[in-house]
Write a protein that holds these residues in place. Structure first.
Motif, mmCIF file in Angstrom:
data_model
loop_
_atom_site.group_PDB
_atom_site.id
_atom_site.type_symbol
_atom_site.label_atom_id
_atom_site.label_comp_id
_atom_site.label_asym_id
_atom_site.label_seq_id
_atom_site.Cartn_x
_atom_site.Cartn_y
_atom_site.Cartn_z
ATOM 1 N N ARG A 199 1.689 12.696 -19.453
ATOM 2 C CA ARG A 199 1.867 13.039 -18.419
ATOM 3 C C ARG A 199 1.312 12.071 -17.018
ATOM 4 O O ARG A 199 2.134 12.679 -15.627
ATOM 5 C CB ARG A 199 0.674 14.227 -17.943
ATOM 6 C CG ARG A 199 0.654 15.263 -19.522
ATOM 7 C CD ARG A 199 -0.131 16.500 -18.650
ATOM 8 N NE ARG A 199 -1.751 15.452 -19.191
ATOM 9 C CZ ARG A 199 -2.910 16.476 -18.404
ATOM 10 N NH1 ARG A 199 -2.954 17.149 -17.702
ATOM 11 N NH2 ARG A 199 -4.464 15.095 -18.402
ATOM 12 N N GLY A 200 1.511 10.471 -16.984
ATOM 13 C CA GLY A 200 1.103 10.035 -15.883
ATOM 14 C C GLY A 200 -0.270 9.807 -15.457
ATOM 15 O O GLY A 200 0.026 9.418 -14.380
ATOM 16 N N GLU A 201 -0.951 10.595 -15.955
ATOM 17 C CA GLU A 201 -2.704 10.064 -15.197
ATOM 18 C C GLU A 201 -2.958 9.014 -15.664
ATOM 19 O O GLU A 201 -3.093 8.237 -16.690
ATOM 20 C CB GLU A 201 -3.096 11.374 -16.430
ATOM 21 C CG GLU A 201 -5.307 11.658 -15.153
ATOM 22 C CD GLU A 201 -5.761 13.068 -15.466
ATOM 23 O OE1 GLU A 201 -6.250 12.853 -14.414
ATOM 24 O OE2 GLU A 201 -6.141 13.102 -16.801
ATOM 25 N N ARG A 202 -3.216 8.457 -14.349
ATOM 26 C CA ARG A 202 -3.105 6.753 -14.769
ATOM 27 C C ARG A 202 -5.733 7.177 -14.984
ATOM 28 O O ARG A 202 -6.293 7.918 -14.451
ATOM 29 C CB ARG A 202 -3.681 6.765 -13.089
ATOM 30 C CG ARG A 202 -2.087 6.366 -12.837
ATOM 31 C CD ARG A 202 -1.812 5.690 -11.689
ATOM 32 N NE ARG A 202 -1.030 6.183 -10.958
ATOM 33 C CZ ARG A 202 -0.872 6.296 -9.739
ATOM 34 N NH1 ARG A 202 -1.433 5.149 -8.425
ATOM 35 N NH2 ARG A 202 -0.150 6.277 -9.181
ATOM 36 N N LYS A 203 -5.687 5.625 -15.375
ATOM 37 C CA LYS A 203 -7.198 5.956 -15.217
ATOM 38 C C LYS A 203 -7.577 6.395 -16.649
ATOM 39 O O LYS A 203 -8.928 7.463 -16.439
ATOM 40 C CB LYS A 203 -8.154 5.659 -14.733
ATOM 41 C CG LYS A 203 -7.728 4.572 -13.963
ATOM 42 C CD LYS A 203 -9.153 4.288 -12.372
ATOM 43 C CE LYS A 203 -8.819 4.856 -11.325
ATOM 44 N NZ LYS A 203 -9.418 4.860 -10.626
ATOM 45 N N LYS A 204 -7.087 7.587 -17.441
ATOM 46 C CA LYS A 204 -7.652 8.171 -18.318
ATOM 47 C C LYS A 204 -8.902 8.025 -19.301
ATOM 48 O O LYS A 204 -9.745 8.880 -19.839
ATOM 49 C CB LYS A 204 -6.288 8.737 -19.733
ATOM 50 C CG LYS A 204 -6.522 9.442 -20.161
ATOM 51 C CD LYS A 204 -6.194 10.918 -19.588
ATOM 52 C CE LYS A 204 -6.677 12.364 -20.750
ATOM 53 N NZ LYS A 204 -5.716 13.564 -19.918
ATOM 54 N N ALA A 205 -9.201 6.658 -19.718
ATOM 55 C CA ALA A 205 -10.306 6.841 -20.979
ATOM 56 C C ALA A 205 -11.372 7.004 -19.817
ATOM 57 O O ALA A 205 -12.389 7.334 -19.958
ATOM 58 C CB ALA A 205 -9.984 5.337 -21.180
ATOM 59 N N LEU A 206 -11.459 5.742 -18.124
ATOM 60 C CA LEU A 206 -12.192 5.981 -17.354
ATOM 61 C C LEU A 206 -12.650 7.377 -16.817
ATOM 62 O O LEU A 206 -13.851 7.680 -17.359
ATOM 63 C CB LEU A 206 -12.153 4.843 -16.542
ATOM 64 C CG LEU A 206 -13.183 4.497 -15.029
ATOM 65 C CD1 LEU A 206 -14.212 4.764 -15.789
ATOM 66 C CD2 LEU A 206 -13.013 4.798 -13.964
ATOM 67 N N ARG A 207 -11.852 8.213 -16.725
ATOM 68 C CA ARG A 207 -12.313 9.894 -16.625
ATOM 69 C C ARG A 207 -12.813 10.780 -17.539
ATOM 70 O O ARG A 207 -13.649 11.092 -17.132
ATOM 71 C CB ARG A 207 -10.504 9.890 -15.712
ATOM 72 C CG ARG A 207 -9.956 9.867 -14.957
ATOM 73 C CD ARG A 207 -8.935 10.384 -14.599
ATOM 74 N NE ARG A 207 -7.733 9.455 -13.026
ATOM 75 C CZ ARG A 207 -7.821 9.370 -12.074
ATOM 76 N NH1 ARG A 207 -8.944 10.306 -11.714
ATOM 77 N NH2 ARG A 207 -7.180 9.127 -11.691
ATOM 78 N N LEU A 208 -12.404 10.260 -18.713
ATOM 79 C CA LEU A 208 -13.056 11.067 -19.657
ATOM 80 C C LEU A 208 -14.446 10.465 -19.976
ATOM 81 O O LEU A 208 -15.207 11.534 -20.065
ATOM 82 C CB LEU A 208 -12.226 10.674 -21.281
ATOM 83 C CG LEU A 208 -10.858 11.287 -20.979
ATOM 84 C CD1 LEU A 208 -10.075 11.034 -22.442
ATOM 85 C CD2 LEU A 208 -10.410 13.025 -21.414
ATOM 86 N N ALA A 209 -14.724 9.058 -19.499
ATOM 87 C CA ALA A 209 -16.053 8.416 -19.574
ATOM 88 C C ALA A 209 -16.786 9.082 -18.314
ATOM 89 O O ALA A 209 -17.874 9.512 -18.704
ATOM 90 C CB ALA A 209 -16.071 7.391 -20.227
ATOM 91 N N ALA A 210 -16.234 8.771 -17.323
ATOM 92 C CA ALA A 210 -16.567 9.638 -16.510
ATOM 93 C C ALA A 210 -17.555 10.823 -16.486
ATOM 94 O O ALA A 210 -18.016 10.792 -15.165
ATOM 95 C CB ALA A 210 -15.691 9.215 -15.205
ATOM 96 N N ARG A 211 -17.396 11.697 -17.100
ATOM 97 C CA ARG A 211 -17.300 13.407 -17.084
ATOM 98 C C ARG A 211 -19.260 13.565 -17.205
ATOM 99 O O ARG A 211 -19.459 14.106 -17.083
ATOM 100 C CB ARG A 211 -17.265 13.473 -18.359
ATOM 101 C CG ARG A 211 -15.504 14.074 -18.270
ATOM 102 C CD ARG A 211 -14.931 14.820 -18.539
ATOM 103 N NE ARG A 211 -14.415 16.358 -19.048
ATOM 104 C CZ ARG A 211 -14.133 17.036 -19.801
ATOM 105 N NH1 ARG A 211 -13.690 16.897 -21.287
ATOM 106 N NH2 ARG A 211 -14.376 18.514 -19.710
#
Length: 370
Positions: free
Chosen positions: A303-315
């Motif tokens: 979907r074009g969302e950047r920094k996907k892994a970081l965002r998931l880990a940041a939860r």
């Protein structure tokens, strides 16, 4: 040696271990050679006209040149043939994660370990409300500083994120005169007058300056996340974006990691010039190791969302609305870039002129090199 012990760095050099468990280093080895880590997280300079001179601060030298990241060279660098500037460290090219869940878990664990830094009363946090600075802020019971014009995106985002994280926030609201006064200071401290560098460094410099005035001597920052985790639009648009040569998102991310030494040199010098020492947990070797293994879809998803892994880990560290918030680059989110343009035009440097803002900055500091 800064950033690690001489013994640790000497061992890493002997082994060619680019990511030996530090947050970056630079300095002189026991044999007299100069060394700088693979990502250039610690600035280091030699004098091209004085064989014996070197320093962590370019203002100490008459004709400073950066020691290239990942290289060793003789302390008398100006007298050395080019082949004696030896690249001793290269970023590893590890196999990519095949399991997304494992990738996010390992990133979360690496972040937790990198954030396990002993806090003290001398540390503050540069906070813009985005996922990078919020993850860093989650680790420290320390004051949060945001810099921007009153109507700026960064100030609004930081206020909202601070509320969601139940944290107090110190807002450094800028005026045009604040930017005007800081321009020559930032240019001199970073030894740069180009508009982009000055507009990026200026908010950091002012956050550091306020923190120093308030009695803090370290400033925790979220530097490195955009490069390591696919935060740039040009990475998300690869290979169509002409600003990158790579033909994949993963390749483009690797390409922008190569820009870190020059960027970090600018940021570190700006913060030290402001009176604080930067603390950058997201640039810890253990985080870098995991980031280098992330496949393209965990950098930028379908979907074009950047920094996907970081965002998931940041939860694990911040509320979801903060982890998944999109944020503008600091020079735009703070409105500093816009107001630098205004100052340039008010001073007679019109947009029709070539790189008019850089010309304006140079006019404020005289002979500082761009």
């Amino acid at each position: 040696m800064r950033g690690a012990s001489v013994e640790h760095v000497a061992s890493a050099v002997a082994d060619g271990d680019a990511l030996s468990g530090t947050t970056g280093f630079a300095g002189r080895l026991p044999d007299g050679r100069l060394v700088r880590d693979v990502l250039g997280r610690q600035p280091l300079f030699y004098d091209r006209d004085d064989a014996a001179a070197w320093s962590f601060d370019p203002s100490d030298l008459d004709t400073p040149e950066s020691v290239p990241a990942g290289h060793v060279c003789p302390a008398g660098a100006s007298d050395a043939p080019a082949e004696e500037f030896e690249q001793i460290f290269s970023l590893p090219d590890p196999a990519l994660f095949e399991d997304d869940r494992r990738a996010v878990t390992e990133l979360r664990d690496a972040l937790a370990a990198s954030l396990d830094v002993t806090a003290s009363d001398s540390l503050a946090v540069a906070f813009s409300g985005g996922v990078d600075s919020a993850v860093v802020a989650s680790a420290f019971d320390a004051p949060l500083y945001v810099v921007g014009f009153p109507e700026s995106h960064d100030v609004a985002a930081a206020r909202q994120a601070a509320r969601l994280m139940d944290r107090e926030l110190d807002v450094i609201e800028l005026s045009l005169s604040d930017v005007e006064d800081a321009v020559p200071e930032v240019a001199r401290e970073t030894n740069r007058t180009n508009a982009m560098d000055v507009s990026i460094a200026l908010p950091l410099f002012l956050a550091g300056k306020r923190a120093a005035e308030d009695g803090y001597d370290r400033l925790a920052v979220g530097q490195g996340a955009d490069e390591l985790f696919g935060g740039y639009a040009k990475v998300a648009r690869a290979p169509e974006d002409p600003r990158v040569e790579a033909d994949t998102v993963r390749g483009a991310a690797r390409e922008v990691v190569g820009t870190l030494p020059a960027q970090l040199e600018r940021d570190v010098l700006a913060l030290r010039g402001a009176g604080v020492e930067p603390v950058a947990p997201l640039l810890d070797d253990q985080v870098v190791r995991v980031a280098l293994r992330l496949p393209g879809e965990l950098l930028v998803d379908s979907r074009g969302e950047r920094k996907k892994a970081l965002r998931l880990a940041a939860r694990e560290f911040v509320p979801d609305p903060v982890a998944f918030r999109e944020k503008k680059a600091v020079q735009y989110g703070s409105l500093v870039s816009r107001e630098l343009d205004r100052l340039a035009r008010q001073a007679g440097f019109k947009r029709r002129m070539d790189d008019h803002v850089s010309q304006y900055v140079a006019s404020q500091v005289g002979s500082v090199d761009s």
